[in-house]
Design an enzyme around this catalytic site. Structure first.
Site, short mmCIF file in Angstrom:
data_model
loop_
_atom_site.label_atom_id
_atom_site.label_comp_id
_atom_site.label_asym_id
_atom_site.label_seq_id
_atom_site.Cartn_x
_atom_site.Cartn_y
_atom_site.Cartn_z
N LYS A 293 -6.38 4.95 -12.95
CA LYS A 293 -6.01 5.57 -14.23
C LYS A 293 -4.51 5.45 -14.47
CE LYS A 293 -9.82 8.92 -14.03
NZ LYS A 293 -10.18 10.36 -13.93
N PHE A 294 -3.74 5.60 -13.41
CA PHE A 294 -2.29 5.46 -13.50
C PHE A 294 -1.92 4.06 -13.99
CE2 PHE A 294 1.41 3.68 -11.28
CZ PHE A 294 2.43 4.50 -11.75
N GLU A 295 -2.57 3.06 -13.43
CA GLU A 295 -2.29 1.69 -13.81
C GLU A 295 -2.72 1.42 -15.24
OE1 GLU A 295 -3.26 -2.86 -12.26
OE2 GLU A 295 -3.85 -1.13 -11.07
N GLU B 57 -2.42 0.91 4.97
CA GLU B 57 -1.91 1.18 3.63
C GLU B 57 -0.72 2.12 3.72
OE1 GLU B 57 -3.03 2.73 -0.86
OE2 GLU B 57 -4.62 2.45 0.60
N ASP C 255 4.58 -1.88 -11.00
CA ASP C 255 4.62 -2.02 -12.46
C ASP C 255 6.07 -1.99 -12.96
OD1 ASP C 255 5.01 0.64 -11.86
OD2 ASP C 255 3.92 1.40 -13.59
N GLU D 149 0.98 8.48 4.43
CA GLU D 149 1.59 9.20 3.31
C GLU D 149 2.38 10.36 3.89
OE1 GLU D 149 3.21 9.96 0.40
OE2 GLU D 149 1.58 8.73 -0.40
N LYS E 256 17.09 3.57 -10.62
CA LYS E 256 18.52 3.53 -10.82
C LYS E 256 19.16 2.58 -9.81
CE LYS E 256 18.85 8.22 -12.69
NZ LYS E 256 19.45 9.57 -12.54
N ASP F 138 7.60 3.83 -4.72
CA ASP F 138 8.63 4.40 -5.59
C ASP F 138 9.63 3.32 -5.97
OD1 ASP F 138 10.77 5.84 -6.75
OD2 ASP F 138 10.31 7.61 -5.55
#
Length: 259
Positions: free
Chosen positions: A236-238, A86, A197, A111, A165, A161
């Site tokens: 929760k973010f999704e 991942e 997303d 990460e 822009k 990320d």
């Protein structure tokens, strides 16, 4: 499924011989193999005392140190199971959930941010997730230098990320050179699963993945986006993004079987 028992100690991950194939040599000695635009910017973000303490105390047990050479990643788990990588796990909520639900698989999660690494290390320790290890380093360098060709069962890249822009699109992780590198590390029949997303990033992902000759879309006949696989939980973010009208798109591609 029952969660795996905690492993109190792990073996030192031993170096494996560098691959001798023409493909591998070409990849390693490509003129751009040692340079790339980073998809992240390390800032002095907030790291709690608990997160920092977890990194210091638990990384030696549940972490794998970056080394610029091929590694036997299976040695970190003291067994040989199918391996899933991942990239960019954030705070590790999804990572820990998937690892707990699939003890038959081993997971290596990458990460760069200390806060997220510390948080996931605490979860690994608390929940006894013996099938999960962490690498704190640039994912491109880890995949390029440490991961052997055709050694991965799957790769997860969830909500990278978007660098929304236009002038920053070059920083997006999912670019043709890196996708090709990932494809060479996935075993035939294995998979690459991306999710985002951001609609324009999803379209770019689809274009890049579809153009990689080593991969094929699992969605047919339209060759588009995939339904969310059951193994990827909705965070929760999704859920918040969906409430705000941000549609989430999954892309699941398979490494073509040789022959």
């Amino acid at each position: 499924m029952s969660r795996p028992a905690r492993v109190a100690h792990r073996r030192v991950v031993a170096a494996a011989p560098a691959p001798a194939t023409e493909e591998a040599r070409a990849l390693l000695h490509h003129p751009h193999a040692r340079t790339h635009i980073r998809s992240f910017v390390l800032k002095g973000g907030r790291v709690s005392d608990a997160q920092r303490a977890a990194c210091e105390a638990l990384y030696p047990r549940w972490g794998i140190a970056y080394r610029p050479r091929r590694m036997d990643l299976h040695a970190a788990f003291e067994r040989t199971a199918r391996l899933v990588l991942e990239i960019g796990f954030g705070m590790g909520e999804t990572t820990a959930c998937i690892a707990a639900e699939h003890p038959e698989l081993d997971f290596v999660a990458i990460e760069v941010y200390t806060a997220g690494v510390g948080t996931l290390l605490r979860r690994i320790e608390a929940e006894g997730l013996a099938n999960l290890r962490v690498i704190q380093h640039d994912a491109v360098e880890v995949v390029r230098d440490m991961v052997a060709p055709a050694s991965l069962h799957g790769v997860h890249v969830f909500f990278p990320d978007p660098w929304h822009k236009a002038r920053h699109h070059k920083r997006r992780l999912i670019q043709p050179p890196f996708v090709h590198l990932l494809a060479t590390r996935i075993a035939p029949g294995g998979y690459l699963h991306c999710a985002t997303d951001w609609e324009d990033y999803a379209e770019q992902m689809l274009e890049v993945l579809a153009a990689e000759p080593l991969l094929e879309n699992t969605v047919r006949p339209k060759q588009g986006f995939a339904p969310r696989p059951d193994y990827r939980p909705m965070t929760k973010f999704e859920q918040r993004g969906i409430r705000l009208g941000h549609g989430v798109r999954d892309l699941v591609f398979r490494r073509r079987r040789e022959g």
